[in-house]
Structure formats: C-alpha cells, structure tokens
Write an enzyme that holds these catalytic residues in place. Sequence first.
Site, PDB file in Angstrom:
ATOM      1  N   LYS A 153       0.546  -1.349  -0.030  1.00 25.31           N
ATOM      2  CA  LYS A 153      -0.178   0.358   0.011  1.00 25.31           C
ATOM      3  C   LYS A 153       0.706   1.362   0.002  1.00 25.31           C
ATOM      4  O   LYS A 153       1.835   1.213   1.001  1.00 25.31           O
ATOM      5  CB  LYS A 153      -1.146  -0.121   1.183  1.00 25.31           C
ATOM      6  CG  LYS A 153      -1.743   1.545   1.569  1.00 25.31           C
ATOM      7  CD  LYS A 153      -2.466   1.366   2.378  1.00 25.31           C
ATOM      8  CE  LYS A 153      -4.012   2.471   2.379  1.00 25.31           C
ATOM      9  NZ  LYS A 153      -4.983   1.424   3.610  1.00 25.31           N
ATOM     10  N   LYS A 201      -2.160  -1.490  -4.048  1.00 26.10           N
ATOM     11  CA  LYS A 201      -2.876  -0.458  -3.737  1.00 26.10           C
ATOM     12  C   LYS A 201      -2.502   1.087  -3.721  1.00 26.10           C
ATOM     13  O   LYS A 201      -1.356   0.975  -2.886  1.00 26.10           O
ATOM     14  CB  LYS A 201      -3.964  -0.786  -2.435  1.00 26.10           C
ATOM     15  CG  LYS A 201      -4.942   0.099  -2.142  1.00 26.10           C
ATOM     16  CD  LYS A 201      -5.462   0.461  -1.101  1.00 26.10           C
ATOM     17  CE  LYS A 201      -5.884   1.547  -0.983  1.00 26.10           C
ATOM     18  NZ  LYS A 201      -7.024   1.490   0.784  1.00 26.10           N
TER      19      LYS A 201
HETATM   20  C1  PBG Z   1      -7.294   2.562   5.422  1.00 23.75           C
HETATM   21  C2  PBG Z   1      -7.433   2.798   3.943  1.00 23.75           C
HETATM   22  C3  PBG Z   1      -7.498   4.133   3.246  1.00 23.75           C
HETATM   23  C4  PBG Z   1      -8.032   3.748   1.892  1.00 23.75           C
HETATM   24  C5  PBG Z   1      -8.770   2.278   2.327  1.00 23.75           C
HETATM   25  N1  PBG Z   1      -8.389   1.556   3.370  1.00 23.75           N
HETATM   26  C6  PBG Z   1      -7.429   5.613   3.763  1.00 23.75           C
HETATM   27  C7  PBG Z   1      -5.239   5.474   3.897  1.00 23.75           C
HETATM   28  O1  PBG Z   1      -4.784   4.761   3.821  1.00 23.75           O
HETATM   29  O2  PBG Z   1      -5.019   6.807   3.669  1.00 23.75           O
HETATM   30  C8  PBG Z   1      -8.512   4.533   0.851  1.00 23.75           C
HETATM   31  C9  PBG Z   1      -9.670   3.846  -0.735  1.00 23.75           C
HETATM   32  C10 PBG Z   1      -9.358   4.739  -1.180  1.00 23.75           C
HETATM   33  O3  PBG Z   1      -8.934   5.739  -1.131  1.00 23.75           O
HETATM   34  O4  PBG Z   1     -10.093   4.686  -2.238  1.00 23.75           O
HETATM   35  N2  PBG Z   1      -8.045   3.211   6.432  1.00 23.75           N
END
Ligand code: PBG
Length: 309
Positions: free
Chosen positions: A181, A233
């Site tokens: 991520k 992601k």
């Molecule tokens: C954290 C989380 C995020 C997203 C999914 N889970 C935000 C981040 O890490 O800042 C982002 C999903 C998206 O942007 O569609 N709980």
Amino acid sequence: MRRLVSETTLRPRQLILPMFVAEGADSPRPISSMPGVVQHTRDSLRKAAVEAVEAGVGGLMIFGVPSTRDATGSGGFDEHGILNVALRDLRAELGDSTVLMADTCLDEFTDHGHCGVLDAQGRVDNDATLQRYAEMALAQAEAGAHLLGPSGMMDGQVGVIRRALDDGGFVDTGIFAYSAKYASAFYGPFREAVDSQLKGDRKTYQQDPGNAREALREIELDVAEGADMVMVKPALAYLDVVRAAAEASPVPVGAYNISGEYAMVEAAAEKGWLDRERTVLEMLTSMRRAGADMILTYWAAEAATWLAD
Ligand code: PBG
C-alpha cells in the site's frame, strides 16, 4: 472472432464493492468528490448491499464513519461501534451469499486520523497498534465478517491478527492483507468519504511510490504471517507492481481501484471528456490484464450490471 480469442476476462464475481456506513446518519450523505458514492445509513447500506450481491459482485468491503473519535480509535473495537454494528446487520441479511469484508484499521476512528495509536512524541507506535488491531479483528469476526482487510501497514499486523483469530476460535475467518500500500495522493477523496482527521501524511508506514521490490518483500512477509490474499493499492498507477505481485504471490492478488481513480474518471465523464462506461471497463480490464485476480472498485455493482451475460 474477437470474442473467441479475447485473452482477459472481467466478470462480476471478480469485483468487490467498498461501501461506507455513517453512525447516526438518517439519510445517505453524498460524498462530493465521489459522485454516486454515499455514506450510507444502516438501512440504506443493507439495501445497497443486497442490490450489489444480486448484481453478482464477489464481495463487499465495509468502512465505518463514526460520529465521535478518540486517540485510540476505540470505536473500531467497540461491539457497538458503527462498523461492527453494520457488519452484524449485513451478515444477518446476506448470510453466506457473498464475501463480507471489513476494513481493519484505526484511521477512521482516531481523532488524529492515523492508522495507529501515537507515542509520547506523536509518532505512530507500531507495536502498541498491533494490540488494537487484534481487538478490532476479534470484534469484526464476532460481528460476522468473513474476511478482514488490515490496511494500516503496521509491521507484523497479519501475524498478530491471525493469532488473535485462531485463539478466539475464528479459524475460518480469513485475512485479505493490504500488503503493498503506497503513500498516494490518489487517496484524496477517501479522506472526505470517511471524514478523516489526518493533518500530516502516512509516509512513515505506507510505501514510497518509487519502490517496487519493497512491495514483493511486504507480500512475502504477509504470506508468511498467514495472509490468505494480498492486495496492491492504488491500482492504476501501480500496474507494474500488480504484475510483479501476480507472478510472485502464492495466494490470490487483489488490486484496489481507489477513490482518486474513481474521481478522475467521474469528473472527466461529467464534463463529457471521457466515455464513462468504456473508460471504466478499460481500466478494470487493465487491472485484470496486469494479473489481479480481483478488483476493489466503487463501480463494482454498476460494472457488474454492464458485464452480465
Ligand atoms: C485506511 C484506508 C484508506 C483507504 C482504504 N483503507 C486510506 C488511507 O490509507 O489513507 C483508501 C481507499 C481509497 O482511496 O479509495 N483505512
């Protein structure tokens, strides 16, 4: 003949719909930077979930938006917290007709907006956070989630959650790890979607966009700790990472077509600059072509209706 030789499939069952549910909402609240996506009430969430399952999506990923927040994100592990209450609603409504997933992360529940608890210097405390994740995982499993999505990028989170689930008797609850991520600008609209309180950034725990090899290391660690599926992601700007993950991973790989990717297309389509349906399907196809077994996308339910045969 094109149909006969087409190399890449895109099926409704490969799509997962992320959904937001807001505590205390009496009507669905629009998210301005994500036209068409809302913060659901408990009731509208149930209805939209049933519709998505009927359209054929493979799963639902639920995010909670609490009405109050604190330093430890206690709303995440409180059985009366909005996410846990909504999971219970959905499992009662849907049973095993879909894969019910929960975001296992504190950022929606903390008053500082970080994915973990902070130490005395205000830095995210990795190991203290793991304990919270274990409690949150148990609360979500108890509430009926089939699959937990730890998305906080704390080191050791998958192992701690796996042990907590096994010790709690939840041996069948799986883990869909957000393994690779990245600290991405494309999360912008999501911050509005969950009313995030974050001021700084997540660069101390999320990955540097320039690093690909590190993604494989993260995946390897998560698999060793017990991840049943792994995720890359965001998706669109990281298709090379999706490809590398698909080649290296012994478990299924998901790609998260995130909020900013959704917002870009919706904005351009609204102006008439892009053909919405063709663009969406081309993007989703590119993720499958890169090797993603499944895709989390805010278009999941609608795309499933386009793909029905
Ligand atoms: C954290 C989380 C995020 C997203 C999914 N889970 C935000 C981040 O890490 O800042 C982002 C999903 C998206 O942007 O569609 N709980």
